[in-house]
Design a protein around this motif. Structure first.
Motif, PDB file in Angstrom:
ATOM      1  N   LYS A  22       0.819  -1.225   0.000  1.00  0.00           N
ATOM      2  CA  LYS A  22       0.000   0.000   0.000  1.00  0.00           C
ATOM      3  C   LYS A  22       0.854   1.277   0.000  1.00  0.00           C
ATOM      4  O   LYS A  22       0.320   2.378   0.039  1.00  0.00           O
ATOM      5  N   THR A  23       2.177   1.128  -0.010  1.00  0.00           N
ATOM      6  CA  THR A  23       3.059   2.304  -0.005  1.00  0.00           C
ATOM      7  C   THR A  23       2.779   3.172  -1.232  1.00  0.00           C
ATOM      8  O   THR A  23       2.669   2.656  -2.347  1.00  0.00           O
ATOM      9  N   ARG A  24       2.652   4.501  -1.005  1.00  0.00           N
ATOM     10  CA  ARG A  24       2.382   5.423  -2.126  1.00  0.00           C
ATOM     11  C   ARG A  24       3.655   6.199  -2.467  1.00  0.00           C
ATOM     12  O   ARG A  24       4.379   6.645  -1.569  1.00  0.00           O
TER      13      ARG A  24
ATOM     14  N   ASP B 113       4.047   9.779  -0.910  1.00  0.00           N
ATOM     15  CA  ASP B 113       4.511   9.875   0.485  1.00  0.00           C
ATOM     16  C   ASP B 113       6.033   9.740   0.569  1.00  0.00           C
ATOM     17  O   ASP B 113       6.681  10.435   1.360  1.00  0.00           O
TER      18      ASP B 113
ATOM     19  N   PRO C 176      -1.046   8.456   5.525  1.00  0.00           N
ATOM     20  CA  PRO C 176      -0.396   7.158   5.797  1.00  0.00           C
ATOM     21  C   PRO C 176      -0.399   6.776   7.273  1.00  0.00           C
ATOM     22  O   PRO C 176      -0.449   5.587   7.598  1.00  0.00           O
TER      23      PRO C 176
ATOM     24  N   ARG D 289      -3.804   5.280   7.813  1.00  0.00           N
ATOM     25  CA  ARG D 289      -3.871   3.990   7.102  1.00  0.00           C
ATOM     26  C   ARG D 289      -3.054   2.923   7.846  1.00  0.00           C
ATOM     27  O   ARG D 289      -3.491   1.775   7.967  1.00  0.00           O
TER      28      ARG D 289
ATOM     29  N   ASP E 250      -4.224  -0.669   9.306  1.00  0.00           N
ATOM     30  CA  ASP E 250      -3.536  -1.925   8.958  1.00  0.00           C
ATOM     31  C   ASP E 250      -3.092  -2.675  10.216  1.00  0.00           C
ATOM     32  O   ASP E 250      -3.173  -3.910  10.264  1.00  0.00           O
TER      33      ASP E 250
END
Lengths: 193, 110
Positions: free
Chosen positions: A81-83, A86, B89, B92, B96
């Protein structure tokens, strides 16, 4: 305030981080030109006697691209899920600490010191320590080292938040990505005219 | 002339529920706790037995509050991040981590 200096990535949105980081890159590149400093590698800073106006810009853009892509790939291996946005924001903000290192050559001290050491070595074997401004050099080295530590602390925190990295494996993934990014950036900068 | 008014303040059971955090694990051996008694606050009828805690209640109060927030924000992490003053993040990652904890809780104990 102190948590913002070490980890702004937990609170600031990616938009604000990108804005601050981009302004930092622009100002950093100008500082590099003014103070005759090059960042010819993602963890490098060298004072030079001559440079073109575009060189600090090219250095910074190549370093940011190389580091962000390598950290993104590393982040994806830890968390799907790392973008990229970011990671890019983390790299841009963390590099602000590196741009401040250019102040260490504001008087041209680093260039002169380097030339003095080189001259002493070429003339008579070991440099004549007493003739060198050791105290000033040590103070500048400590200043630069402190900023480097701050840079890595920011970069790791940004990477950790972006990829939810935890444990020793994540630290290894981070270090590997930085080393690969350094090699890639060095190679690209070497191939530039 | 000054009149002093004395107030006797008593806590209703519902107020105590808000203030207290329900323990989910044994303070002695850390094993997950079970419900053994339930009481009707109206007629004081008591039901005893041994009921496992629902999965949601087995989570920490922070995690429960986060899930409730997530639900009330229609599952929008961006809106939650904006409301909580945190980055996307970070929110998120919290979600998670809760999902990972729920998977752990759902695993049958050996």
């Amino acid at each position: 305030m102190s948590s913002l200096l070490i980890n702004p990535f937990e609170r600031w949105s990616e938009g604000r981080l990108l804005l601050v980081g981009s302004l930092g890159l622009a100002l950093g590149s100008l500082m590099g030109y003014w103070f005759h400093v090059r960042w010819d590698g993602v963890i490098d800073m060298h004072a030079v006697r001559q440079l073109d106006w575009w060189q600090p810009w090219a250095d910074n853009l190549i370093n940011v691209s190389s580091l962000s892509i390598c950290l993104y790939v590393s982040g994806l291996m830890i968390n799907k899920k790392t973008r990229y946005i970011d990671i890019l924001a983390a790299v841009l903000v963390a590099r602000i600490a590196l741009y401040i290192t250019s102040v260490s050559n504001s008087t041209g001290f680093l260039v002169r010191f380097g030339e003095q050491v080189l001259a002493s070595l070429t003339q008579g074997g070991s440099p004549a320590i007493n003739d060198l401004p050791i105290a000033g050099a040590i103070a500048l080295i400590l200043f630069v080292m402190g900023l480097m530590v701050w840079h890595f602390a920011l970069l790791y925190q940004g990477f950790r938040v972006a990829s939810n990295a935890k444990g020793a494996t994540s630290v290894m993934a981070f270090i590997s990505a930085v080393v690969v990014a350094e090699l890639v950036a060095k190679l690209i900068l070497f191939l530039l005219p | 002339m000054i009149n002093f008014i004395h107030c006797n303040f008593t806590f209703e059971p519902s107020m105590l529920d808000i203030m207290k955090k329900m323990p989910t694990s044994c303070p002695s051996c850390a094993q997950g706790l079970q419900v053994s008694e339930m009481r009707c606050p109206n007629c004081q009828t008591v039901v005893t037995g041994s009921y496992p805690l629902p999965l949601f209640l087995s989570l920490s109060s922070d995690d429960q509050a986060f899930i409730l927030d997530f639900f009330l924000n229609s599952g929008s992490l961006k809106k939650m991040a904006s409301d909580l003053g945190k980055s996307y993040p970070t929110v998120r990652n919290h979600l998670d981590d809760i999902i990972a904890r729920i998977h752990l809780l759902k695993q049958p104990k050996a």
